[in-house]
Scaffold this active site. Sequence first.
Site, PDB file in Angstrom:
ATOM      1  N   GLU A  29      18.098  36.059  61.446  1.00 15.34           N
ATOM      2  CA  GLU A  29      18.028  37.511  61.690  1.00 15.34           C
ATOM      3  C   GLU A  29      17.468  37.812  63.081  1.00 15.34           C
ATOM      4  OE1 GLU A  29      17.161  40.116  58.497  1.00 15.34           O
ATOM      5  OE2 GLU A  29      17.715  38.647  56.978  1.00 15.34           O
ATOM      6  N   GLU A  57      28.965  33.757  64.429  1.00 12.80           N
ATOM      7  CA  GLU A  57      30.096  32.815  64.557  1.00 12.80           C
ATOM      8  C   GLU A  57      29.636  31.609  65.360  1.00 12.80           C
ATOM      9  OE1 GLU A  57      33.481  34.905  66.118  1.00 12.80           O
ATOM     10  OE2 GLU A  57      33.424  36.392  64.500  1.00 12.80           O
TER      11      GLU A  57
END
Length: 378
Positions: free
Chosen positions: A363, A127
């Site tokens: 990632e 987010e």
Amino acid sequence: MDVRLTDEQELLRRSIREFAETELRPHVREWDEAQQFPPALLTKFAELGLMGIQFPEGYGGAAMSSVDYCLCIEELARVDPSVCLSVAAHNGLGAAHIFMFGNEAQKQQYLVPLAKGEKLAAWGLTEASSGSDAASMQTRAVRDGESWVINGTKQFITHGKTGDTIVVMAVTSRAKGSRGISAFIVERGTAGFRAGKKEDKLGMRASETSEVIFENCRVPASQLLGTEGQGFINALQVLDAGRIGIAALAVGLAQGSYEAARSYAFERKQFGQPIGTFQSIRAKLVDAATRIEAARLLTYRAAAMKDDGQRTTLEAAMAKLYSSEIAVRVAEDGVQIHGGYGFVKDYVAEKYFRDVKLTTIGEGTSEIQRLVIARQLL
Ligand SMILES: Cc1cc2nc3c(=O)[nH]c(=O)nc-3n(C[C@H](O)[C@H](O)[C@H](O)COP(=O)(O)OP(=O)(O)OC[C@H]3O[C@@H](n4cnc5c(N)ncnc54)[C@H](O)[C@@H]3O)c2cc1C
């Protein structure tokens, strides 16, 4: 210990390389400029099993091993890292989460079309204010009878606009912290689920990255993925495997960049001889080749351990950290070897240099890989 690939794996490498040279190489620049993943590629990838590389045939996948997966990713990234990022995110995040933690009905309903390449997956963890500290997310899901109602906005989501099926992590019990986060499957077209701003990126431009917005998005309880409260823990397990894919992507990208620099070094003449005969250029090429080989071995080791059913938190983080950091170095030297031609779009060197930075960020950043490694080692 045998570090050689099998004959079948060599054949797989050759066939994906041939495909990438024929189907991707001529379009790399066009897709980069258009900032669009060409939808027609999905069908071609699907025909090769590249949309469900590691999933069992029963779920529409190609049932390849984790080492095979690395070979496929490497060969795609060697030619077009950006299109490869989409393949890695589809396989290694969204679809993998459903495969690893979905129940049988969810796998049949959602994984099969993803693995067959009929649909494209997305995965929403990050987010705007929670990236590395993903557990501090604000997106919430509240139970209401037989449904969950999701509210919140996800940032930097690969296929946020073009994906058909998204796995989204949301807080279901704030009091329980990281053990109060759950995962949900949401399909494009569900009321209250839409894409927001599409990012205009430095690199990896053919892989679409967008905001994803949930406004009173209601999904049936059957779309809770895995056990309630385990969504974040499961996401970390997905990332352990996903990071092996990003390591392979970095290895392939570095290989492509190195090969371009090596060719150029023997075409380009200065002072009456190919620049590839100068010692300092040779040293860059030698260091690149050595680093790539070391990164490849670390990556295959993590993949082989995964194939063996072992936990790979440490090895995947090491492979991702090392491969992405050497790839940045290799791509930078690739530009340097090209001189001024490395700075213009007529040569591929600049694209590798732009694309590569994502590998130390996506990632989990390099700093976070070091934290993961430290936790395991120290
Ligand atoms: C092209 C692209 C595609 C992406 N695709 C997806 C996707 O499909 N799904 C998804 O969920 N996310 C996706 N992401 C998000 C990505 O995983 C995050 O950007 C990444 O995890 C970093 O988070 P952040 O950007 O908020 O940076 P931050 O967490 O704000 O980090 C900023 C800097 O601070 C450092 N830092 C943070 N915490 C620490 C610490 N404890 N110690 C030391 N240093 C620290 C970081 O390493 C970094 O250098 C994507 C990102 C990009 C750019």
